[in-house]
Design a protein around this motif. Structure first.
Motif, PDB file in Angstrom:
ATOM      1  N   LYS A   1       1.110  -1.420  -0.379  1.00 15.46           N
ATOM      2  CA  LYS A   1      -0.236   0.365  -0.015  1.00 15.46           C
ATOM      3  C   LYS A   1       1.001   1.262   0.082  1.00 15.46           C
ATOM      4  CE  LYS A   1      -3.502  -2.818   1.970  1.00 15.46           C
ATOM      5  NZ  LYS A   1      -3.936  -3.667   1.043  1.00 15.46           N
ATOM      6  N   ASN A   2       1.565   1.025   1.065  1.00 12.57           N
ATOM      7  CA  ASN A   2       2.440   2.280   1.156  1.00 12.57           C
ATOM      8  C   ASN A   2       3.269   2.907   1.386  1.00 12.57           C
ATOM      9  OD1 ASN A   2       1.081   5.148   1.592  1.00 12.57           O
ATOM     10  ND2 ASN A   2       0.522   4.913   3.816  1.00 12.57           N
ATOM     11  N   LEU A   3       4.063   2.090   0.415  1.00 18.01           N
ATOM     12  CA  LEU A   3       5.773   1.512   0.401  1.00 18.01           C
ATOM     13  C   LEU A   3       6.253   0.664  -0.935  1.00 18.01           C
ATOM     14  CD1 LEU A   3       8.149   1.449   1.991  1.00 18.01           C
ATOM     15  CD2 LEU A   3       8.205  -0.817   2.590  1.00 18.01           C
ATOM     16  N   ALA A   4       5.539  -0.295  -1.378  1.00 13.69           N
ATOM     17  CA  ALA A   4       5.735  -1.139  -2.733  1.00 13.69           C
ATOM     18  C   ALA A   4       5.061  -1.708  -3.508  1.00 13.69           C
ATOM     19  CB  ALA A   4       7.926  -1.730  -2.086  1.00 13.69           C
ATOM     20  N   PRO A   5       5.553  -2.304  -4.596  1.00 13.24           N
ATOM     21  CA  PRO A   5       4.918  -3.283  -4.725  1.00 13.24           C
ATOM     22  C   PRO A   5       4.984  -4.738  -3.669  1.00 13.24           C
ATOM     23  CG  PRO A   5       7.097  -3.218  -6.368  1.00 13.24           C
ATOM     24  CD  PRO A   5       6.656  -2.271  -5.383  1.00 13.24           C
ATOM     25  N   SER A   6       3.799  -5.801  -3.822  1.00  9.94           N
ATOM     26  CA  SER A   6       3.270  -7.063  -2.886  1.00  9.94           C
ATOM     27  C   SER A   6       4.867  -7.715  -2.952  1.00  9.94           C
ATOM     28  CB  SER A   6       2.063  -7.817  -3.566  1.00  9.94           C
ATOM     29  OG  SER A   6       2.681  -8.246  -4.695  1.00  9.94           O
ATOM     30  N   GLY A   7       5.274  -8.200  -2.387  1.00 12.25           N
ATOM     31  CA  GLY A   7       6.041  -9.477  -1.577  1.00 12.25           C
ATOM     32  C   GLY A   7       7.333  -8.980  -0.912  1.00 12.25           C
ATOM     33  N   VAL A   8       6.999  -8.087  -0.196  1.00 18.38           N
ATOM     34  CA  VAL A   8       7.874  -7.624   0.699  1.00 18.38           C
ATOM     35  C   VAL A   8       7.342  -7.492   2.555  1.00 18.38           C
ATOM     36  CG1 VAL A   8       8.610  -5.221   0.324  1.00 18.38           C
ATOM     37  CG2 VAL A   8      10.414  -6.776   1.339  1.00 18.38           C
ATOM     38  N   THR A   9       7.261  -7.825   3.369  1.00 21.40           N
ATOM     39  CA  THR A   9       6.803  -6.937   4.690  1.00 21.40           C
ATOM     40  C   THR A   9       7.847  -6.187   5.858  1.00 21.40           C
ATOM     41  OG1 THR A   9       5.189  -9.342   4.406  1.00 21.40           O
ATOM     42  CG2 THR A   9       5.045  -7.980   6.256  1.00 21.40           C
ATOM     43  N   LEU A  10       7.060  -5.520   5.651  1.00 26.11           N
ATOM     44  CA  LEU A  10       8.647  -4.596   6.727  1.00 26.11           C
ATOM     45  C   LEU A  10       7.715  -5.018   8.353  1.00 26.11           C
ATOM     46  CD1 LEU A  10      10.374  -2.113   7.071  1.00 26.11           C
ATOM     47  CD2 LEU A  10       8.459  -0.817   7.448  1.00 26.11           C
ATOM     48  N   VAL A  11       8.857  -5.439   8.479  1.00 25.63           N
ATOM     49  CA  VAL A  11       9.038  -5.655  10.056  1.00 25.63           C
ATOM     50  C   VAL A  11       9.642  -4.958  11.179  1.00 25.63           C
ATOM     51  CG1 VAL A  11       8.790  -7.405  12.797  1.00 25.63           C
ATOM     52  CG2 VAL A  11       7.781  -7.961   9.886  1.00 25.63           C
ATOM     53  N   ILE A  12       9.423  -3.775  12.307  1.00 24.84           N
ATOM     54  CA  ILE A  12       9.939  -3.790  12.598  1.00 24.84           C
ATOM     55  C   ILE A  12       9.873  -4.070  14.767  1.00 24.84           C
ATOM     56  CG2 ILE A  12      10.528  -0.973  14.145  1.00 24.84           C
ATOM     57  CD1 ILE A  12       9.012   0.014  11.887  1.00 24.84           C
ATOM     58  N   ILE A  13      11.188  -4.086  15.028  1.00 22.40           N
ATOM     59  CA  ILE A  13      10.890  -5.110  16.366  1.00 22.40           C
ATOM     60  C   ILE A  13      11.288  -4.726  17.506  1.00 22.40           C
ATOM     61  CG2 ILE A  13      12.200  -6.959  15.615  1.00 22.40           C
ATOM     62  CD1 ILE A  13       9.993  -8.799  16.628  1.00 22.40           C
ATOM     63  N   LYS A  14      11.541  -5.235  18.631  1.00 19.78           N
ATOM     64  CA  LYS A  14      12.510  -4.500  20.043  1.00 19.78           C
ATOM     65  C   LYS A  14      12.312  -6.045  19.751  1.00 19.78           C
ATOM     66  CE  LYS A  14      11.693  -1.888  23.541  1.00 19.78           C
ATOM     67  NZ  LYS A  14      12.286  -3.082  24.922  1.00 19.78           N
ATOM     68  N   LYS A  15      14.187  -5.599  20.247  1.00 23.32           N
ATOM     69  CA  LYS A  15      15.101  -6.771  20.359  1.00 23.32           C
ATOM     70  C   LYS A  15      14.908  -7.673  21.433  1.00 23.32           C
ATOM     71  CE  LYS A  15      17.770  -4.419  18.371  1.00 23.32           C
ATOM     72  NZ  LYS A  15      19.736  -4.128  17.809  1.00 23.32           N
ATOM     73  N   ASP A  16      14.560  -7.135  22.675  1.00 21.97           N
ATOM     74  CA  ASP A  16      14.487  -7.986  24.152  1.00 21.97           C
ATOM     75  C   ASP A  16      13.569  -8.685  24.822  1.00 21.97           C
ATOM     76  OD1 ASP A  16      13.080  -5.854  24.854  1.00 21.97           O
ATOM     77  OD2 ASP A  16      14.284  -5.315  26.200  1.00 21.97           O
ATOM     78  N   ILE A  17      12.650  -8.698  22.994  1.00 18.79           N
ATOM     79  CA  ILE A  17      10.789  -9.838  23.455  1.00 18.79           C
ATOM     80  C   ILE A  17      11.414 -10.775  23.440  1.00 18.79           C
ATOM     81  CG2 ILE A  17      10.111  -7.316  23.956  1.00 18.79           C
ATOM     82  CD1 ILE A  17       9.087  -8.379  20.697  1.00 18.79           C
ATOM     83  N   LEU A  18      12.251 -11.187  22.387  1.00 19.86           N
ATOM     84  CA  LEU A  18      12.589 -12.197  21.636  1.00 19.86           C
ATOM     85  C   LEU A  18      13.270 -13.257  22.077  1.00 19.86           C
ATOM     86  CD1 LEU A  18      13.075 -10.828  18.042  1.00 19.86           C
ATOM     87  CD2 LEU A  18      11.518 -12.611  18.863  1.00 19.86           C
ATOM     88  N   GLY A  19      13.186 -15.250  22.109  1.00 20.56           N
ATOM     89  CA  GLY A  19      13.904 -15.515  23.371  1.00 20.56           C
ATOM     90  C   GLY A  19      12.949 -16.504  24.904  1.00 20.56           C
ATOM     91  N   LYS A  20      11.853 -15.294  24.737  1.00 17.63           N
ATOM     92  CA  LYS A  20      11.257 -15.855  26.060  1.00 17.63           C
ATOM     93  C   LYS A  20      10.219 -16.970  26.061  1.00 17.63           C
ATOM     94  CE  LYS A  20      12.919 -11.840  27.740  1.00 17.63           C
ATOM     95  NZ  LYS A  20      12.848 -10.527  27.452  1.00 17.63           N
ATOM     96  N   VAL A  21       9.910 -17.581  24.895  1.00 17.13           N
ATOM     97  CA  VAL A  21       8.788 -18.880  25.020  1.00 17.13           C
ATOM     98  C   VAL A  21       9.312 -19.552  24.654  1.00 17.13           C
ATOM     99  CG1 VAL A  21       7.153 -16.947  23.246  1.00 17.13           C
ATOM    100  CG2 VAL A  21       8.924 -18.773  21.733  1.00 17.13           C
TER     101      VAL A  21
END
Ligand code: PLP
Length: 356
Positions: free
Chosen positions: A190-210
């Protein structure tokens, strides 16, 4: 004659993005090769990925403890990737439409979903308010812009937990306070590019907890470690995304974009509120999307729907037929849509009213 593109996605992109991408399809960065035929490990493509990541950080003021990723599988893959990586026992979800419901369906595979509120009772024509978010959930998931129904959450919510947000259809349309979010994801088309890519912004320290084992490809840590190059990235969409990010920066950044988006939405909603033949689908002005404006024929004028589509087509307006679950019309007016095109639609509505 210019075509006015109101499609919901894939949708309008800046001329700048299209022109530069077309050039790079023939000759990328002076290599004499197409951007389609160079290695993603070439120094020229690595520079594209690096600049795209840096520009997202700069434009959205992403804090240092967050990472920016360019992944595949669409926003739909994030519906399960998020709970798989973040859900220990339970998560809260706000149900504001079709996409939110799909995210809820996936999350239920991995734990308890607390649906804090839903606007399903009125075919998702409002944004619920005044609900409680338990403080012991792993996150609250929201869909900031409901592409199909035309509602939008226009502020960063104040809740006792951090938020996971599907911003597929309103990313880069207004400034956001990233610190309130654990994950922001957006299908690019929609606001960025043709389809085929997904932007993800993620807080790093939330990972590795499951506790559950996570397949390598859907573990966010893989993509953070490999700088979005664990597997072959979609090189052309990433290149196009970079062009749109440069265009955003050259055009004053996100604050400037927000001003233009407010002006475009006002022009169209004012006409919908005024014109006797049309009514906006979303009654509360505070809930109305600035990206997807949905409307129907006013009571008594229902029979004219098909005729207005024909009139719109005669004005070179494309893509305003509403989604089948809502009916009527949907005008998607993303960042790249010039206010002049919104003006053409408004003029067509005025002419239509004068005729009947
Ligand atoms: N979320 C929202 C808000 C959307 O508008 C869409 C698609 O239109 C999706 C998710 C699904 O995205 P994808 O097709 O990239 O999986």
């Amino acid at each position: 004659m210019k075509t006015h593109n109101f499609y919901a996605g894939p949708s309008i992109l800046p001329e700048f993005t299209k022109e530069r991408t077309a050039e790079a399809v023939m000759n990328f960065a002076g290599t004499g090769l197409s951007v389609m035929e160079v290695s993603h490990r070439s120094k020229e493509f690595v520079a594209v990925m690096d600049e795209a990541r840096d520009l997202v950080k700069e434009l959205l003021e992403v804090p240092a403890d967050y990472e920016v990723l360019f992944l595949q599988g669409g926003a739909s893959t994030q519906f399960y990737m998020v709970p798989f990586n973040l859900m220990k026992t339970k998560a809260a979800y706000l149900n504001t439409g079709t996409w939110a419901s799909k995210a809820i369906k996936e999350a239920k595979l991995y734990g308890e979903v607390i649906e804090v509120a839903s606007s399903k009772d009125k075919n998702f024509n409002y944004i619920p308010r005044g609900y409680e978010v338990p403080s012991d959930v792993d996150y609250l998931h929201i869909t900031t812009n409901n592409t199909i129904f035309g509602t939008e959450i226009l502020e960063d919510l104040d809740v006792p937990v951090r938020i996971v947000a599907d911003m597929s259809s309103d990313i880069f349309s207004r400034p956001i306070d990233i610190k309130k979010y654990d994950v922001i994801y957006a299908g690019a088309q929609k606001n960025l590019a043709p389809s085929g890519v997904t932007l993800v912004i993620i807080k790093k320290d939330i990972l590795g907890k499951v506790d559950r084992p996570i397949p390598t490809m859907i573990d966010y840590r893989t993509h953070i470690d490999k700088e979005s190059m664990f597997n072959t990235p979609p090189t052309v969409p990433v290149f196009a995304a970079l062009m749109t990010l440069r265009w955003l920066k050259e055009n004053g950044g996100i604050k400037e974009m927000e001003k233009k988006n407010i002006a475009k939405a006002k022009l169209l909603y004012d006409e919908l509120d005024r014109n006797k033949m049309f009514v906006p689908n979303i009654p509360n002005p505070e809930d109305r999307s600035r990206m997807n404006v949905t409307f129907v024929m006013a009571p008594g004028f229902e029979e004219f729907e098909k005729e207005f589509l024909e009139v719109a087509a005669a004005h070179n307006i494309v893509g305003i037929k509403g989604h089948r679950s809502v009916g009527g019309f949907r005008a998607s007016i993303y960042n790249a849509m010039p206010i002049e095109s919104v003006g053409v639609l408004v003029e067509a509505m005025k002419e239509f009213e004068a005729k009947h």
